[in-house]
Write a protein that holds these residues in place. Structure first.
Motif, mmCIF file in Angstrom:
data_model
loop_
_atom_site.group_PDB
_atom_site.id
_atom_site.type_symbol
_atom_site.label_atom_id
_atom_site.label_comp_id
_atom_site.label_asym_id
_atom_site.label_seq_id
_atom_site.Cartn_x
_atom_site.Cartn_y
_atom_site.Cartn_z
ATOM 1 N N ALA A 92 43.459 -20.385 -31.881
ATOM 2 C CA ALA A 92 43.220 -21.423 -30.879
ATOM 3 C C ALA A 92 41.847 -22.031 -31.103
ATOM 4 N N VAL A 93 41.767 -23.326 -30.910
ATOM 5 C CA VAL A 93 40.501 -24.048 -30.907
ATOM 6 C C VAL A 93 40.404 -24.777 -29.576
ATOM 7 N N VAL A 94 39.282 -24.593 -28.894
ATOM 8 C CA VAL A 94 39.064 -25.218 -27.589
ATOM 9 C C VAL A 94 37.782 -26.038 -27.663
ATOM 10 N N ARG A 95 37.902 -27.330 -27.401
ATOM 11 C CA ARG A 95 36.713 -28.188 -27.349
ATOM 12 C C ARG A 95 36.363 -28.443 -25.894
ATOM 13 N N ARG A 96 35.141 -28.096 -25.538
ATOM 14 C CA ARG A 96 34.682 -28.286 -24.164
ATOM 15 C C ARG A 96 33.479 -29.216 -24.176
ATOM 16 N N SER A 97 33.593 -30.294 -23.425
ATOM 17 C CA SER A 97 32.509 -31.258 -23.298
ATOM 18 C C SER A 97 32.403 -31.647 -21.836
ATOM 19 N N GLY A 98 31.329 -31.210 -21.197
ATOM 20 C CA GLY A 98 31.196 -31.463 -19.771
ATOM 21 C C GLY A 98 32.319 -30.797 -19.005
ATOM 22 N N ARG A 99 33.063 -31.595 -18.231
ATOM 23 C CA ARG A 99 34.181 -31.053 -17.449
ATOM 24 C C ARG A 99 35.512 -31.179 -18.154
ATOM 25 N N THR A 100 35.489 -31.666 -19.406
ATOM 26 C CA THR A 100 36.726 -31.878 -20.156
ATOM 27 C C THR A 100 36.934 -30.738 -21.152
ATOM 28 N N THR A 101 38.111 -30.149 -21.087
ATOM 29 C CA THR A 101 38.468 -29.056 -21.998
ATOM 30 C C THR A 101 39.812 -29.367 -22.632
ATOM 31 N N SER A 102 39.868 -29.317 -23.970
ATOM 32 C CA SER A 102 41.127 -29.521 -24.677
ATOM 33 C C SER A 102 41.427 -28.289 -25.516
ATOM 34 N N VAL A 103 42.693 -27.878 -25.517
ATOM 35 C CA VAL A 103 43.108 -26.651 -26.201
ATOM 36 C C VAL A 103 44.157 -26.988 -27.251
ATOM 37 N N THR A 104 43.952 -26.504 -28.470
ATOM 38 C CA THR A 104 44.952 -26.607 -29.533
ATOM 39 C C THR A 104 45.228 -25.202 -30.035
ATOM 40 N N SER A 105 46.504 -24.851 -30.152
ATOM 41 C CA SER A 105 46.848 -23.505 -30.612
ATOM 42 C C SER A 105 47.910 -23.560 -31.697
ATOM 43 N N TRP A 106 47.960 -22.498 -32.487
ATOM 44 C CA TRP A 106 48.877 -22.400 -33.614
ATOM 45 C C TRP A 106 49.569 -21.043 -33.590
ATOM 46 N N LEU A 107 50.860 -21.034 -33.907
ATOM 47 C CA LEU A 107 51.610 -19.808 -34.138
ATOM 48 C C LEU A 107 52.059 -19.828 -35.591
ATOM 49 N N ILE A 108 51.664 -18.806 -36.347
ATOM 50 C CA ILE A 108 51.892 -18.767 -37.787
ATOM 51 C C ILE A 108 52.876 -17.658 -38.122
#
Length: 239
Positions: A29-45
């Motif tokens: 998983a990669v999570v980008r957090r900037s201020g109050r905004t959080t985006s999550v990207t995940s992978w199943l391999i």
């Protein structure tokens, strides 16, 4: 703007085991957090090997599930590495708990699949990395007790830890621990990122040397703690 108020990018993996040279990534998983905004990207391999029962018991992904629903390693690993490389190119620090494990395993996986490693993608060493484990050991070095992610969540009063050991939940918890560290030790929140990275390099080496001396004094064998951080020296990659 101080780095603590800017974007950070968290990273975590769940794997088939703990040997960087042998084991494979199952979820990331990669999570980008900037201020109050959080985006999550995940992978199943689908790692292409059996997932040991002991590993599946921790993260919940069985061999059968990974084969049925996972994507090929080459596609996922390239995507993960490029997301992290984009962050590093943009000057956004990558945050990982026990970064030397996850980043070293990622590079080993990339080499195994004939893909460019993180240093190759960005054309330099991997920096800046922020590791709450290294920071906590350094800043509160005399505190007794374990320092796993769940332990630090409890110490810094970070929410519910019942669902740790899934990559996305672990990343979010890691980012929360990092924020708590900047509150408990505000001096790190105002440091230049390059200086903070270098502080962690020195802090990890000091801890590892001390830990290895203790192991020797206890008559323990084996390699002990790796001295380099945030990426271990390359190990032979088994195919």
């Amino acid at each position: 703007m101080a780095w603590v108020d800017a974007a950070v990018v968290g990273f975590d993996t769940e794997t088939t085991g703990v040997d960087v040279g042998v084991d494979r990534i199952v979820t990331a998983a990669v999570v980008r957090r900037s201020g109050r905004t959080t985006s999550v990207t995940s992978w199943l391999i689908d790692p292409g090997v059996e997932i040991p029962a002991a590993a599946a018991a921790i993260h919940g992904i069985t061999t059968e599930h990974a084969r049925a629903h996972g994507r090929p390693p080459t596609d996922c690993l390239d995507e993960i590495a490029e997301v992290l490389a984009d962050a590093l190119r943009a000057g956004e620090p990558v945050v990982a708990f026990n970064a030397a494990y996850d980043l070293s395993l990622l590079d080993a996986e990339l080499r195994r699949n004939d893909l460019p490693t993180l240093p190759e993608r960005i054309g330099r060493e991997v920096r800046v990395v922020l590791d709450p484990l290294v920071l906590d050991r350094h800043l509160d070095r005399y505190r007794r007790g374990k320092r796993k992610l769940g332990d630090l969540c409890a110490h810094y009063a970070i929410g519910d830890t019942a669902h740790l050991h899934t990559a996305d939940v672990d990343v979010l918890a890691t980012l929360d621990v990092l924020r708590a560290l900047t509150v408990a030790f505000p001096e790190i929140g105002t440091m230049a990122l390059d200086d903070l990275h270098d502080l962690q390099v020195r802090a990890h080496r000091t801890w590892a040397e001390g830990f290895n001396l203790w192991r020797t004094s206890q008559g323990m064998s084996g390699p002990g703690a790796e001295l380099t951080w945030p990426v271990r020296l390359p190990e032979p990659v088994l195919v």
